[in-house]
Design a protein around this motif. Structure first.
Motif, PDB file in Angstrom:
ATOM      1  N   VAL A 121       7.047  78.410  47.520  1.00  0.00           N
ATOM      2  CA  VAL A 121       8.216  79.027  48.146  1.00  0.00           C
ATOM      3  C   VAL A 121       9.119  79.536  47.032  1.00  0.00           C
ATOM      4  N   SER A 122       9.412  80.825  47.104  1.00  0.00           N
ATOM      5  CA  SER A 122      10.203  81.466  46.060  1.00  0.00           C
ATOM      6  C   SER A 122      11.647  81.604  46.529  1.00  0.00           C
ATOM      7  N   GLY A 123      12.596  81.302  45.661  1.00  0.00           N
ATOM      8  CA  GLY A 123      13.999  81.511  45.989  1.00  0.00           C
ATOM      9  C   GLY A 123      14.307  82.998  46.117  1.00  0.00           C
ATOM     10  N   TRP A 124      15.283  83.301  46.938  1.00  0.00           N
ATOM     11  CA  TRP A 124      15.718  84.696  47.095  1.00  0.00           C
ATOM     12  C   TRP A 124      17.225  84.720  46.860  1.00  0.00           C
ATOM     13  N   LYS A 125      17.615  85.316  45.727  1.00  0.00           N
ATOM     14  CA  LYS A 125      19.041  85.393  45.403  1.00  0.00           C
ATOM     15  C   LYS A 125      19.662  86.478  46.274  1.00  0.00           C
ATOM     16  N   GLN A 126      19.935  86.111  47.534  1.00  0.00           N
ATOM     17  CA  GLN A 126      20.385  87.099  48.506  1.00  0.00           C
ATOM     18  C   GLN A 126      21.725  87.701  48.068  1.00  0.00           C
ATOM     19  N   ARG A 191      -0.613  80.408  50.073  1.00  0.00           N
ATOM     20  CA  ARG A 191       0.382  80.925  51.020  1.00  0.00           C
ATOM     21  C   ARG A 191       1.764  80.933  50.368  1.00  0.00           C
ATOM     22  N   VAL A 192       2.351  82.115  50.339  1.00  0.00           N
ATOM     23  CA  VAL A 192       3.615  82.298  49.625  1.00  0.00           C
ATOM     24  C   VAL A 192       4.750  82.558  50.604  1.00  0.00           C
ATOM     25  N   GLY A 193       5.842  81.804  50.481  1.00  0.00           N
ATOM     26  CA  GLY A 193       6.998  82.006  51.351  1.00  0.00           C
ATOM     27  C   GLY A 193       8.256  82.245  50.540  1.00  0.00           C
ATOM     28  N   GLU A 194       9.353  82.439  51.254  1.00  0.00           N
ATOM     29  CA  GLU A 194      10.605  82.784  50.581  1.00  0.00           C
ATOM     30  C   GLU A 194      11.775  82.117  51.288  1.00  0.00           C
ATOM     31  N   LEU A 195      12.784  81.768  50.528  1.00  0.00           N
ATOM     32  CA  LEU A 195      13.960  81.108  51.109  1.00  0.00           C
ATOM     33  C   LEU A 195      15.223  81.608  50.393  1.00  0.00           C
ATOM     34  N   PRO A 196      16.220  82.091  51.162  1.00  0.00           N
ATOM     35  CA  PRO A 196      17.465  82.519  50.514  1.00  0.00           C
ATOM     36  C   PRO A 196      18.130  81.328  49.819  1.00  0.00           C
ATOM     37  N   VAL A 197      18.562  81.521  48.579  1.00  0.00           N
ATOM     38  CA  VAL A 197      19.199  80.424  47.837  1.00  0.00           C
ATOM     39  C   VAL A 197      20.525  80.902  47.228  1.00  0.00           C
ATOM     40  N   GLN A 198      21.387  79.918  46.979  1.00  0.00           N
ATOM     41  CA  GLN A 198      22.658  80.196  46.303  1.00  0.00           C
ATOM     42  C   GLN A 198      22.389  80.636  44.871  1.00  0.00           C
ATOM     43  N   HIS A 199      23.198  81.554  44.390  1.00  0.00           N
ATOM     44  CA  HIS A 199      23.087  81.980  42.999  1.00  0.00           C
ATOM     45  C   HIS A 199      24.486  82.027  42.411  1.00  0.00           C
ATOM     46  N   HIS A 200      24.614  81.642  41.156  1.00  0.00           N
ATOM     47  CA  HIS A 200      25.955  81.587  40.558  1.00  0.00           C
ATOM     48  C   HIS A 200      26.030  82.468  39.323  1.00  0.00           C
ATOM     49  N   PRO A 201      27.237  82.917  38.998  1.00  0.00           N
ATOM     50  CA  PRO A 201      27.378  83.694  37.757  1.00  0.00           C
ATOM     51  C   PRO A 201      27.108  82.815  36.546  1.00  0.00           C
ATOM     52  N   ARG A 202      26.681  83.432  35.462  1.00  0.00           N
ATOM     53  CA  ARG A 202      26.457  82.665  34.235  1.00  0.00           C
ATOM     54  C   ARG A 202      27.813  82.319  33.628  1.00  0.00           C
ATOM     55  N   VAL A 203      28.041  81.030  33.364  1.00  0.00           N
ATOM     56  CA  VAL A 203      29.323  80.607  32.800  1.00  0.00           C
ATOM     57  C   VAL A 203      29.209  80.424  31.284  1.00  0.00           C
ATOM     58  N   HIS A 204      28.143  79.744  30.860  1.00  0.00           N
ATOM     59  CA  HIS A 204      27.975  79.480  29.423  1.00  0.00           C
ATOM     60  C   HIS A 204      26.848  80.348  28.860  1.00  0.00           C
TER      61      HIS A 204
END
Ligand code: UDP
Ligand code: MG
Length: 319
Positions: A121-126, A191-204
């Motif tokens: 399952v691949s993350g999706w940086k929606q 079998r490959v799936g996808e899931l929307p995930v939280q993404h954050h700005p780079r801080v460091h």
């Protein structure tokens, strides 16, 4: 700890991420303990030149679940993932970036999604927090990769993914193939799936990949697609191109010869060059295809066939 008792391995490739590692370790630990998971954290140092390595060393002293693999020099994210995969002992393997852009809190959601019957399952940086210079080419990249590979994913290159152990054991990640792990898995019949995930700005720290990544990505995609469709039958590819070229060449030369028999001088006609070029390239493409067929035949003898589906069923489920 033996392989069977570890539920989850988290593989974290890092290059000069000294500002993020302590917090990342803390957040991963919180999530995994809250889920009551038996886990290990595999940090792969891809040749860092800052304090990253000694920071993970320190973490290791107080936390036996931390493992550290160190490259003497930078070998690239793919190599780091490959080594992390080969060292991992968990039934499930999560990969994530070390820069806190990926959120450890998504791990339980990824596990739940995987249990719906996927192997990867691949993350999706929606909603993505990156500059437009990165997000725009990325959109094009994802669209083209999706279209050409026939896999319906929005975000092929998300660092946050979960795999069943079988997948990480079977995939071979080298060069810059980490961008195409879902394509590689799909090619192997997983079998490959996808899931929307939280993404954050780079801080460091700062990003390790420049604009060249997109050009490189398309080179790699071409290689992969060729492999996907024609690796066992290269003459189908080269032969088709060769036939078209040969036909055009022969057509032109036939037409010119017809004129010559009727007394027309053809030596000064530019189209003659095109005709000759067509025939020569056609023959060359054909012979190239035949050579490739011989190589394919040889490697087919040494490459094991795809594993049967039944091997992949009845996975150990997480508690
Ligand atoms: N990384 C790595 N080796 C490299 C380049 C990057 O291990 O040669 C790691 C990096 O430290 C980070 C992850 O791969 O943990 C993703 O890199 P980055 O955040 O620079 O990529 P972006 O988010 O800009 O796509
Ligand atoms: Mg990043």
């Amino acid at each position: 700890m033996s392989a069977s008792v570890i539920d989850l391995s988290v593989v974290i490739p890092f290059l000069n991420e000294e500002g993020s590692l302590v917090e990342l370790h803390q957040r991963l630990t919180n999530v995994a303990t809250a889920q009551n998971l038996n886990y290990e954290l595999i940090f792969v140092d891809d040749g860092s030149r800052d304090a990253s390595n000694s920071i993970v060393h320190e973490l290791k002293k107080s936390d036996p679940r931390v493992r550290l693999i160190t490259f003497r020099r930078n070998q690239g994210k793919s190599a780091a993932l490959e080594v992390g995969f080969s060292q991992s002992r968990g039934n499930f393997v999560v990969t994530m970036d070390a820069d806190l852009q990926d959120d450890p809190a998504e791990i339980p959601n990824l596990i739940a999604k995987l249990s719906e019957g996927f192997d990867l399952v691949s993350g999706w940086k929606q909603v993505r927090h990156d500059p437009i210079t990165k997000t725009l080419p990325s959109k094009v990249f994802n669209k083209v990769t999706g279209f050409l590979s026939g896999i319906e994913l929005h975000d092929f290159n998300c660092g946050l993914k979960i795999y069943r152990r079988e997948v990480t054991q079977e995939l071979h990640v080298y060069g810059e193939r980490h961008r195409f792990l879902p394509v590689l898995a799909h090619m192997q019949g997983f079998r490959v799936g996808e899931l929307p995930v939280q993404h954050h700005p780079r801080v460091h720290g700062k990003t390790k990949f420049g604009a060249y990544r997109f050009l490189a990505g398309f080179f790699d995609l071409t290689t992969l697609l060729f492999r996907m469709k024609f690796v066992t039958k290269p003459l189908h590819f080269f032969g088709s191109l060769g036939s078209i070229s040969l036909l055009i060449g022969l057509g032109i030369i036939g037409y010119l010869s017809f004129g010559w028999f009727q007394g027309r001088w053809i030596g000064n006609r530019p189209i003659l060059l095109i005709g000759v070029l067509g025939v020569v390239s056609g023959v060359q493409l054909f012979t190239l295809g035949l050579l490739a067929e011989m190589i394919a035949e040889k490697s087919a003898r040494t490459t094991p066939p795809l594993r049967p589906e039944s091997d992949l069923l009845d996975q150990d489920k997480l508690r």
